[in-house]
Design an enzyme around this catalytic site. Sequence first.
Site, short mmCIF file in Angstrom:
data_model
loop_
_atom_site.label_atom_id
_atom_site.label_comp_id
_atom_site.label_asym_id
_atom_site.label_seq_id
_atom_site.Cartn_x
_atom_site.Cartn_y
_atom_site.Cartn_z
N THR A 103 0.82 -1.21 0.00
CA THR A 103 0.00 0.00 0.00
C THR A 103 0.86 1.27 0.00
OG1 THR A 103 -1.45 1.29 1.47
CG2 THR A 103 -0.08 -0.34 2.53
N ASP A 104 0.27 2.36 -0.46
CA ASP A 104 0.99 3.64 -0.41
C ASP A 104 1.11 4.16 1.03
OD1 ASP A 104 -1.68 4.34 0.02
OD2 ASP A 104 -1.75 5.90 -1.52
N GLU A 105 0.33 3.56 1.95
CA GLU A 105 0.32 4.07 3.33
C GLU A 105 1.67 3.88 4.03
OE1 GLU A 105 -3.30 3.38 5.48
OE2 GLU A 105 -4.44 3.11 3.64
N TYR A 162 -1.45 -0.52 11.02
CA TYR A 162 -1.63 -1.19 9.71
C TYR A 162 -0.45 -0.90 8.79
CZ TYR A 162 -3.17 -1.61 4.83
OH TYR A 162 -3.22 -1.89 3.48
N LYS A 197 2.50 -3.34 7.22
CA LYS A 197 2.74 -3.53 5.78
C LYS A 197 4.17 -3.12 5.43
CE LYS A 197 0.22 -4.61 2.91
NZ LYS A 197 -0.18 -5.95 2.37
P1 NAD Z 1 -9.53 -7.32 2.45
O1 NAD Z 1 -9.47 -7.04 3.92
O2 NAD Z 1 -10.77 -7.05 1.70
O3 NAD Z 1 -9.17 -8.86 2.19
C1 NAD Z 1 -8.14 -9.51 2.86
C2 NAD Z 1 -8.27 -11.00 2.61
O4 NAD Z 1 -7.20 -11.66 3.28
C3 NAD Z 1 -9.57 -11.60 3.16
O5 NAD Z 1 -10.14 -12.47 2.21
C4 NAD Z 1 -9.12 -12.37 4.39
O6 NAD Z 1 -9.93 -13.50 4.68
C5 NAD Z 1 -7.71 -12.78 4.00
N1 NAD Z 1 -6.86 -13.00 5.17
C6 NAD Z 1 -6.71 -12.19 6.25
N2 NAD Z 1 -5.88 -12.77 7.13
C7 NAD Z 1 -5.48 -13.95 6.59
C8 NAD Z 1 -4.61 -14.99 7.03
N3 NAD Z 1 -4.00 -14.94 8.20
N4 NAD Z 1 -4.41 -16.06 6.21
C9 NAD Z 1 -5.05 -16.13 5.01
N5 NAD Z 1 -5.89 -15.19 4.57
C10 NAD Z 1 -6.11 -14.10 5.35
O7 NAD Z 1 -8.27 -6.54 1.85
P2 NAD Z 1 -8.12 -5.79 0.45
O8 NAD Z 1 -8.63 -4.41 0.59
O9 NAD Z 1 -8.64 -6.66 -0.64
O10 NAD Z 1 -6.53 -5.70 0.36
C11 NAD Z 1 -5.78 -6.75 -0.22
C12 NAD Z 1 -4.32 -6.38 -0.18
O11 NAD Z 1 -4.10 -5.17 -0.90
C13 NAD Z 1 -3.79 -6.15 1.22
O12 NAD Z 1 -2.49 -6.68 1.29
C14 NAD Z 1 -3.76 -4.63 1.36
O13 NAD Z 1 -2.75 -4.23 2.25
C15 NAD Z 1 -3.46 -4.23 -0.07
N6 NAD Z 1 -3.96 -2.90 -0.47
C16 NAD Z 1 -5.27 -2.57 -0.27
C17 NAD Z 1 -5.72 -1.33 -0.70
C18 NAD Z 1 -7.17 -0.94 -0.54
O14 NAD Z 1 -7.53 0.20 -0.83
N7 NAD Z 1 -8.07 -1.83 -0.13
C19 NAD Z 1 -4.85 -0.43 -1.32
C20 NAD Z 1 -3.52 -0.81 -1.50
C21 NAD Z 1 -3.08 -2.06 -1.08
P1 TYD Z 2 -10.65 4.01 4.58
O1 TYD Z 2 -11.63 3.59 3.55
O2 TYD Z 2 -10.72 3.38 5.94
O3 TYD Z 2 -9.21 3.84 3.93
P2 TYD Z 2 -7.76 4.34 4.49
O4 TYD Z 2 -7.87 4.70 5.91
O5 TYD Z 2 -6.93 3.12 4.29
O6 TYD Z 2 -7.37 5.48 3.61
O7 TYD Z 2 -10.79 5.58 4.81
C1 TYD Z 2 -10.66 6.49 3.72
C2 TYD Z 2 -10.70 7.88 4.30
O8 TYD Z 2 -12.01 8.12 4.84
C3 TYD Z 2 -9.75 8.10 5.47
O9 TYD Z 2 -9.22 9.42 5.40
C4 TYD Z 2 -10.61 7.95 6.70
C5 TYD Z 2 -11.96 8.43 6.23
N1 TYD Z 2 -13.13 7.78 6.88
C6 TYD Z 2 -14.14 8.58 7.47
O10 TYD Z 2 -14.07 9.81 7.46
N2 TYD Z 2 -15.20 7.93 8.04
C7 TYD Z 2 -15.31 6.56 8.07
O11 TYD Z 2 -16.29 6.03 8.63
C8 TYD Z 2 -14.28 5.79 7.45
C9 TYD Z 2 -14.34 4.29 7.45
C10 TYD Z 2 -13.21 6.44 6.86
#
Ligand code: NAD
Ligand code: TYD
Length: 366
Positions: free
Chosen positions: A131-133, A166, A170
């Site tokens: 992630t970019d975070e 988080y 990562k």
């Molecule tokens: P998500 O939370 O929707 O899904 C995570 C999945 O991992 C779930 O299916 C869960 O069951 C599985 N999981 C969790 N713990 C596990 C374990 N111990 N063993 C096996 N499986 C396990 O997450 P997402 O939003 O789809 O993100 C997927 C990946 O992309 C992550 O690595 C996250 O850091 C990265 N990512 C997410 C975003 C975003 O905006 N959602 C952006 C950049 C990177």
């Molecule tokens: P989120 O979807 O949790 O992603 P991330 O924290 O990984 O960026 O949140 C996106 C943005 O929205 C973040 O700045 C936090 C804000 N946010 C709210 O203001 N209210 C909410 O209930 C949630 C879940 C997020």
Amino acid sequence: MKNILITGGAGFIGSHVVRLFVKKYPEYSIINLDALTYAGNLANLKDVESQPNYTFVKADICDFETICQVFEKYDINGVIHLAAESHVDRSIKEPFTFARTNVLGTLSLLQAAKHYWGGKMEDKRFYHISTDEVYGALALDKPEGAAPYGSDFFRESTKYAPHSPYSASKASSDHFVRAFHDTYGLPVIVTNCSNNYGPYQFPEKLIPLFINNICTGKPLPVYGKGENVRDWLYVEDHARAIDLIFHQGKVGETYNIGGFNEWKNIDIVKVLIRTVDRLLGRPEGASDHLITYVTDRAGHDLRYAIDSTKLKQELGWEPSLQFEEGIEKTVRWYLDNRDWMENITSGDYERYYEDMYKNKTSFYTT
Ligand code: NAD
Ligand code: TYD
């Protein structure tokens, strides 16, 4: 023949990656390994579950022995690692779970790959999705007018400076992945992507949570003043980038993925309200009163913005959807798939999650 292990394939982004690979590469064998935590949902993959090139394995990435058996049984030669705990607010409440899955789980996969692939690394690939975070937060030095809201961007060379448990977990996993490349020659690739949105996202994240709350007339909890900025990418564009990088990315490299699409949270909330109300035939502004400013998230990163020039120049990737189009598609999907949302928010899913975690959390409390 490629045997690809995709971890976290029952989650939000993972399910889009699994779907893309299963459909696009019938000659590959796709093994989706997922522990099915609260965020994992096999309903996300209904349309591919009976495909002959698809196998689901329910397992925890921290279970090293099982992971080794999976490598052996399916003769894995490529890994796309998405499994993670992914929600910042949960990480603030339960950081141990994040360290366990994101750090130890990644280490377990790396060790298994190193062990199973031995000295034969040429045609192998370990692709870690991050992630970019991990880069921390950027300044909001141009808050007025249109995006970009600052003069700086996250580049591949930006120093890691994570703030939340988080992003710290990562960042740690990214370091382990690179260490396995530098120390053991494991053929790794890391990508750092901006915020994703689209179908099948668990409704604890901003966009699906707010769509659901607007539909059902519940308050929209905007953290702080709603001025934090995120860079949003449609999830299928991320999945396309993953496909391209898995096949054509250079081993040992890092690529940033983002859409040059910065939005202040409050502006997104307004777009969501307008879109949901319009599609439900409500008068304009009908749900404005739902906006509720609440206490800010602890350590809330001010601004994320990705510079994905390297990916464009080296591999020709660009996002295909404009944000307005992506949001319209996304809102329509959630409105058309109320059952999916209700199954998650009705309590059955939450109860399942509680049961699953009863055992896991004891890992820390004992
Ligand atoms: P998500 O939370 O929707 O899904 C995570 C999945 O991992 C779930 O299916 C869960 O069951 C599985 N999981 C969790 N713990 C596990 C374990 N111990 N063993 C096996 N499986 C396990 O997450 P997402 O939003 O789809 O993100 C997927 C990946 O992309 C992550 O690595 C996250 O850091 C990265 N990512 C997410 C975003 C975003 O905006 N959602 C952006 C950049 C990177
Ligand atoms: P989120 O979807 O949790 O992603 P991330 O924290 O990984 O960026 O949140 C996106 C943005 O929205 C973040 O700045 C936090 C804000 N946010 C709210 O203001 N209210 C909410 O209930 C949630 C879940 C997020």
